[in-house]
Design a protein around this motif. Structure first.
Motif, mmCIF file in Angstrom:
data_model
loop_
_atom_site.group_PDB
_atom_site.id
_atom_site.type_symbol
_atom_site.label_atom_id
_atom_site.label_comp_id
_atom_site.label_asym_id
_atom_site.label_seq_id
_atom_site.Cartn_x
_atom_site.Cartn_y
_atom_site.Cartn_z
ATOM 1 N N ALA A 80 0.836 -1.204 0.000
ATOM 2 C CA ALA A 80 0.000 0.000 0.000
ATOM 3 C C ALA A 80 0.868 1.252 0.000
ATOM 4 N N ALA A 81 1.993 1.207 0.722
ATOM 5 C CA ALA A 81 2.910 2.347 0.743
ATOM 6 C C ALA A 81 3.499 2.605 -0.645
ATOM 7 N N VAL A 82 3.837 1.542 -1.349
ATOM 8 C CA VAL A 82 4.387 1.684 -2.702
ATOM 9 C C VAL A 82 3.325 2.268 -3.637
ATOM 10 N N ALA A 83 2.104 1.754 -3.540
ATOM 11 C CA ALA A 83 1.018 2.276 -4.381
ATOM 12 C C ALA A 83 0.720 3.736 -4.050
ATOM 13 N N ALA A 84 0.724 4.071 -2.763
ATOM 14 C CA ALA A 84 0.465 5.453 -2.357
ATOM 15 C C ALA A 84 1.552 6.384 -2.873
ATOM 16 N N SER A 85 2.798 5.941 -2.810
ATOM 17 C CA SER A 85 3.898 6.775 -3.305
ATOM 18 C C SER A 85 3.816 6.951 -4.814
ATOM 19 N N ALA A 86 3.390 5.912 -5.512
ATOM 20 C CA ALA A 86 3.237 6.025 -6.968
ATOM 21 C C ALA A 86 2.144 7.044 -7.307
ATOM 22 N N LEU A 87 1.025 6.953 -6.611
ATOM 23 C CA LEU A 87 -0.062 7.898 -6.871
ATOM 24 C C LEU A 87 0.321 9.316 -6.467
ATOM 25 N N GLN A 88 0.987 9.450 -5.343
ATOM 26 C CA GLN A 88 1.443 10.775 -4.897
ATOM 27 C C GLN A 88 2.453 11.346 -5.896
ATOM 28 N N GLY A 89 3.336 10.486 -6.394
ATOM 29 C CA GLY A 89 4.338 10.925 -7.357
ATOM 30 C C GLY A 89 3.741 11.373 -8.673
ATOM 31 N N MET A 90 2.566 10.856 -9.003
ATOM 32 C CA MET A 90 1.917 11.266 -10.246
ATOM 33 C C MET A 90 1.583 12.749 -10.247
ATOM 34 N N VAL A 91 1.291 13.297 -9.088
ATOM 35 C CA VAL A 91 0.887 14.693 -9.038
ATOM 36 C C VAL A 91 1.927 15.618 -8.420
ATOM 37 N N SER A 92 2.936 15.068 -7.770
ATOM 38 C CA SER A 92 3.925 15.949 -7.144
ATOM 39 C C SER A 92 5.217 16.032 -7.947
ATOM 40 N N GLY A 93 5.730 14.899 -8.400
ATOM 41 C CA GLY A 93 7.006 14.896 -9.118
ATOM 42 C C GLY A 93 8.182 15.195 -8.214
ATOM 43 N N SER A 94 7.978 15.178 -6.918
ATOM 44 C CA SER A 94 9.019 15.529 -5.956
ATOM 45 C C SER A 94 9.264 14.369 -5.003
ATOM 46 N N SER A 95 10.510 13.930 -4.924
ATOM 47 C CA SER A 95 10.847 12.830 -4.021
ATOM 48 C C SER A 95 10.666 13.226 -2.566
ATOM 49 N N VAL A 96 11.169 14.385 -2.202
ATOM 50 C CA VAL A 96 11.096 14.829 -0.813
ATOM 51 C C VAL A 96 9.649 15.090 -0.408
ATOM 52 N N GLY A 97 8.917 15.801 -1.253
ATOM 53 C CA GLY A 97 7.517 16.088 -0.957
ATOM 54 C C GLY A 97 6.697 14.812 -0.834
ATOM 55 N N ASN A 98 6.996 13.853 -1.680
ATOM 56 C CA ASN A 98 6.305 12.576 -1.663
ATOM 57 C C ASN A 98 6.593 11.835 -0.357
#
Length: 158
Positions: A12-30
């Motif tokens: 779930a953490a991996v899926a959440a990070s993938a979805l978050q990364g779709m809209v942020s594009g930022s490693s730190v923010g994610n």
């Protein structure tokens, strides 16, 4: 979606990070946005703190290569190659999926090694109920992807 599978919290953490990364594009923010929830969740389910943090950091790093927004490098590539951003985005889709698949598989094997099993299906919320209640939250993602794929410039929308 992953709670009933082996190591479901890490997945779930991996899926959440993938979805978050779709809209942020930022490693730190994610990492900051999703890690504050997913790291304690993984630790509670039995993962070692180091593994939980490493999983979140690795998955959040993928936010820079996850379409549609990706990191600043995608915009630099667009300028140097003189191609539409949608072309860069489509080219990044396969490596991004492979990246997150690798992390997903890694969490599965670690969970198998530690004997971390998923929750019984009866303890998990139904996906259909969640989508009926919170599905509208996916609308901005659809709009972002649609706007980028149509090659519209933000100034053209005003």
């Amino acid at each position: 979606m992953t709670g009933r599978f082996t190591g479901g919290t890490a997945k779930a953490a991996v899926a959440a990070s993938a979805l978050q990364g779709m809209v942020s594009g930022s490693s730190v923010g994610n990492t900051v946005a999703s890690g504050s929830f997913t790291i304690p969740m993984m630790k509670k389910s039995g993962f070692k703190p180091e593994f939980a943090a490493a999983t979140e950091a690795s998955a959040s790093t993928g936010g820079q290569i996850m379409p549609p927004l990706m990191g600043a490098a995608a915009f630099i590539m667009m300028e140097y190659l003189n191609v539409p951003f949608s072309t860069i985005m489509l080219a990044a889709a396969i490596p991004a999926v492979l990246y997150f698949t690798g992390i997903f598989i890694g969490t599965h094997f670690e969970a198998k090694k530690l004997g971390i099993v998923g929750l019984p299906k009866a303890e998990l919320p139904r996906l259909k109920d969640l989508m009926m209640k919170y599905g509208y939250m996916l609308l901005p993602l659809v709009v972002i992807i649609g706007t980028i794929m149509s090659d519209l410039h933000p100034n053209e929308l005003l």
